[in-house]
Design a protein around this motif. Structure first.
Motif, PDB file in Angstrom:
ATOM      1  N   ILE A  62       0.703  -1.344   0.111  1.00  0.00           N
ATOM      2  CA  ILE A  62      -0.098   0.232  -0.236  1.00  0.00           C
ATOM      3  C   ILE A  62       0.817   1.105  -0.081  1.00  0.00           C
ATOM      4  N   LEU A  63       1.956   1.249   0.758  1.00  0.00           N
ATOM      5  CA  LEU A  63       2.820   2.515   0.594  1.00  0.00           C
ATOM      6  C   LEU A  63       3.427   2.726  -0.438  1.00  0.00           C
ATOM      7  N   ARG A  64       3.936   1.380  -1.024  1.00  0.00           N
ATOM      8  CA  ARG A  64       4.691   1.758  -2.382  1.00  0.00           C
ATOM      9  C   ARG A  64       4.028   2.220  -3.356  1.00  0.00           C
ATOM     10  N   ALA A  65       2.340   1.651  -3.569  1.00  0.00           N
ATOM     11  CA  ALA A  65       1.462   2.128  -4.427  1.00  0.00           C
ATOM     12  C   ALA A  65       1.164   3.598  -4.071  1.00  0.00           C
ATOM     13  N   LEU A  66       0.817   4.066  -2.775  1.00  0.00           N
ATOM     14  CA  LEU A  66       0.838   5.564  -2.346  1.00  0.00           C
ATOM     15  C   LEU A  66       1.834   6.159  -2.792  1.00  0.00           C
ATOM     16  N   ALA A  67       3.123   5.944  -2.638  1.00  0.00           N
ATOM     17  CA  ALA A  67       4.121   6.859  -3.089  1.00  0.00           C
ATOM     18  C   ALA A  67       4.165   6.913  -4.499  1.00  0.00           C
ATOM     19  N   GLU A  68       3.801   6.035  -5.424  1.00  0.00           N
ATOM     20  CA  GLU A  68       3.765   6.320  -6.785  1.00  0.00           C
ATOM     21  C   GLU A  68       2.559   7.007  -7.083  1.00  0.00           C
ATOM     22  N   ASP A  69       1.405   7.081  -6.296  1.00  0.00           N
ATOM     23  CA  ASP A  69       0.356   7.883  -6.895  1.00  0.00           C
ATOM     24  C   ASP A  69      -0.527   8.114  -5.742  1.00  0.00           C
ATOM     25  N   ALA A  70      -0.351   9.146  -4.749  1.00  0.00           N
ATOM     26  CA  ALA A  70      -1.057   9.174  -3.773  1.00  0.00           C
ATOM     27  C   ALA A  70      -2.723   9.383  -3.843  1.00  0.00           C
ATOM     28  N   THR A  71      -2.894   9.916  -5.084  1.00  0.00           N
ATOM     29  CA  THR A  71      -4.618  10.097  -5.416  1.00  0.00           C
ATOM     30  C   THR A  71      -5.416   8.728  -5.480  1.00  0.00           C
ATOM     31  N   GLN A  72      -4.628   7.701  -5.096  1.00  0.00           N
ATOM     32  CA  GLN A  72      -5.481   6.241  -5.426  1.00  0.00           C
ATOM     33  C   GLN A  72      -6.358   6.169  -4.088  1.00  0.00           C
ATOM     34  N   SER A  73      -7.624   5.897  -4.372  1.00  0.00           N
ATOM     35  CA  SER A  73      -8.705   5.694  -3.508  1.00  0.00           C
ATOM     36  C   SER A  73      -8.248   4.468  -2.562  1.00  0.00           C
ATOM     37  N   ALA A  74      -8.925   4.640  -1.220  1.00  0.00           N
ATOM     38  CA  ALA A  74      -8.867   3.173  -0.730  1.00  0.00           C
ATOM     39  C   ALA A  74      -9.652   2.125  -1.361  1.00  0.00           C
ATOM     40  N   GLY A  75     -10.655   2.205  -2.052  1.00  0.00           N
ATOM     41  CA  GLY A  75     -11.132   1.271  -2.652  1.00  0.00           C
ATOM     42  C   GLY A  75     -10.672   0.686  -3.809  1.00  0.00           C
ATOM     43  N   ALA A  76      -9.813   1.596  -4.781  1.00  0.00           N
ATOM     44  CA  ALA A  76      -9.138   1.060  -5.748  1.00  0.00           C
ATOM     45  C   ALA A  76      -7.705   0.256  -5.218  1.00  0.00           C
ATOM     46  N   LEU A  77      -7.256   0.750  -4.119  1.00  0.00           N
ATOM     47  CA  LEU A  77      -6.234  -0.082  -3.651  1.00  0.00           C
ATOM     48  C   LEU A  77      -6.487  -1.362  -2.937  1.00  0.00           C
ATOM     49  N   GLY A  78      -7.700  -1.514  -2.214  1.00  0.00           N
ATOM     50  CA  GLY A  78      -8.175  -2.653  -1.854  1.00  0.00           C
ATOM     51  C   GLY A  78      -8.425  -3.726  -3.038  1.00  0.00           C
ATOM     52  N   ARG A  79      -9.114  -3.120  -4.024  1.00  0.00           N
ATOM     53  CA  ARG A  79      -9.232  -4.154  -5.070  1.00  0.00           C
ATOM     54  C   ARG A  79      -7.868  -4.533  -5.644  1.00  0.00           C
ATOM     55  N   ARG A  80      -7.083  -3.727  -5.715  1.00  0.00           N
ATOM     56  CA  ARG A  80      -5.565  -4.207  -6.372  1.00  0.00           C
ATOM     57  C   ARG A  80      -4.974  -5.325  -5.403  1.00  0.00           C
ATOM     58  N   PHE A  81      -5.046  -4.946  -3.729  1.00  0.00           N
ATOM     59  CA  PHE A  81      -4.651  -5.803  -2.845  1.00  0.00           C
ATOM     60  C   PHE A  81      -5.392  -7.086  -2.409  1.00  0.00           C
ATOM     61  N   GLY A  82      -6.546  -7.148  -2.619  1.00  0.00           N
ATOM     62  CA  GLY A  82      -7.388  -8.248  -2.204  1.00  0.00           C
ATOM     63  C   GLY A  82      -8.020  -7.809  -0.844  1.00  0.00           C
ATOM     64  N   LEU A  83      -8.206  -6.333  -0.519  1.00  0.00           N
ATOM     65  CA  LEU A  83      -8.722  -5.976   0.575  1.00  0.00           C
ATOM     66  C   LEU A  83     -10.153  -5.176   0.283  1.00  0.00           C
ATOM     67  N   SER A  84     -11.059  -5.236   1.272  1.00  0.00           N
ATOM     68  CA  SER A  84     -12.253  -4.447   1.121  1.00  0.00           C
ATOM     69  C   SER A  84     -11.874  -2.948   1.294  1.00  0.00           C
ATOM     70  N   GLN A  85     -12.775  -2.197   0.912  1.00  0.00           N
ATOM     71  CA  GLN A  85     -12.228  -0.705   0.921  1.00  0.00           C
ATOM     72  C   GLN A  85     -12.361  -0.246   2.567  1.00  0.00           C
ATOM     73  N   PRO A  86     -13.206  -0.773   3.229  1.00  0.00           N
ATOM     74  CA  PRO A  86     -13.059  -0.293   4.731  1.00  0.00           C
ATOM     75  C   PRO A  86     -11.713  -0.751   5.286  1.00  0.00           C
ATOM     76  N   ALA A  87     -11.416  -2.161   4.918  1.00  0.00           N
ATOM     77  CA  ALA A  87     -10.017  -2.759   5.587  1.00  0.00           C
ATOM     78  C   ALA A  87      -9.297  -1.746   4.980  1.00  0.00           C
ATOM     79  N   CYS A  88      -8.815  -1.392   3.599  1.00  0.00           N
ATOM     80  CA  CYS A  88      -7.674  -0.700   3.344  1.00  0.00           C
ATOM     81  C   CYS A  88      -7.696   0.674   3.760  1.00  0.00           C
ATOM     82  N   TRP A  89      -8.823   1.357   4.226  1.00  0.00           N
ATOM     83  CA  TRP A  89      -8.806   2.550   4.504  1.00  0.00           C
ATOM     84  C   TRP A  89      -8.347   2.621   5.856  1.00  0.00           C
ATOM     85  N   ARG A  90      -8.855   1.544   6.776  1.00  0.00           N
ATOM     86  CA  ARG A  90      -8.307   1.469   8.103  1.00  0.00           C
ATOM     87  C   ARG A  90      -6.854   1.250   8.133  1.00  0.00           C
ATOM     88  N   ARG A  91      -6.263   0.717   7.281  1.00  0.00           N
ATOM     89  CA  ARG A  91      -4.782   0.420   7.322  1.00  0.00           C
ATOM     90  C   ARG A  91      -4.220   1.833   6.978  1.00  0.00           C
TER      91      ARG A  91
END
Length: 152
Positions: free
Chosen positions: A11-40
């Motif tokens: 998640i940190l590497r992805a945000l360092a590349e593009d900090a505009t990514q949403s928790a939902g998009a990151l969650g889908r990318r890494f197999g997490l729900s949007q709320p679980a990714c947002w909590r992380r």
């Protein structure tokens, strides 16, 4: 210090590349729900691992084709001299970065300018007239690459 697992690091590497990514998009990318990714992400922010998010502007696209690193050695030192210099240098819009460093110089500045005559104007009229400035060494940046951070 916070414990990071591999998902946190991804998640940190992805945000360092593009900090505009949403928790939902990151969650889908890494197999997490949007709320679980947002909590992380929130946990990483609260722990200070994520100190903020920013937009990187392309200086050249904005008309600033010259970038220079300046080493600045103060003629007068001491707490008051450092504070006066820092307060004055941070007010100069062409100065993009101010780093207080150990070594030959007291400060390292990154300065942008439209061209070399514009840089000379900034150097002579703004930087050399700052309180406490002694020696200055300029290194024009020919090219710059962004390297991955410690998680890269």
């Amino acid at each position: 210090m916070i414990e990071l697992d591999e998902t946190d690091r991804r998640i940190l590497r992805a945000l360092a590349e593009d900090a505009t990514q949403s928790a939902g998009a990151l969650g889908r990318r890494f197999g997490l729900s949007q709320p679980a990714c947002w909590r992380r992400i929130r946990r990483l922010e609260e722990a200070g691992v994520i100190a903020g998010r920013r937009v990187d502007l392309d200086a050249e696209a904005l008309g600033f084709s010259v970038s220079v690193f300046l080493g600045v050695k103060l003629a007068t030192k001491g707490r008051v001299g450092l504070e006066q210099f820092e307060r004055a240098v941070t007010a100069i819009p062409e100065v993009q970065t101010v780093q207080h460093v150990l070594g030959l110089f007291d400060y390292r500045l990154k300065v942008v300018a439209r061209d070399l005559p514009d840089f000379e104007r900034v150097l002579r009229r703004r930087i050399m007239t700052l309180p406490g400035v002694g020696n200055v060494e300029a290194n024009v940046i020919l090219s710059e690459e962004r390297l991955p951070g410690p998680l890269g």
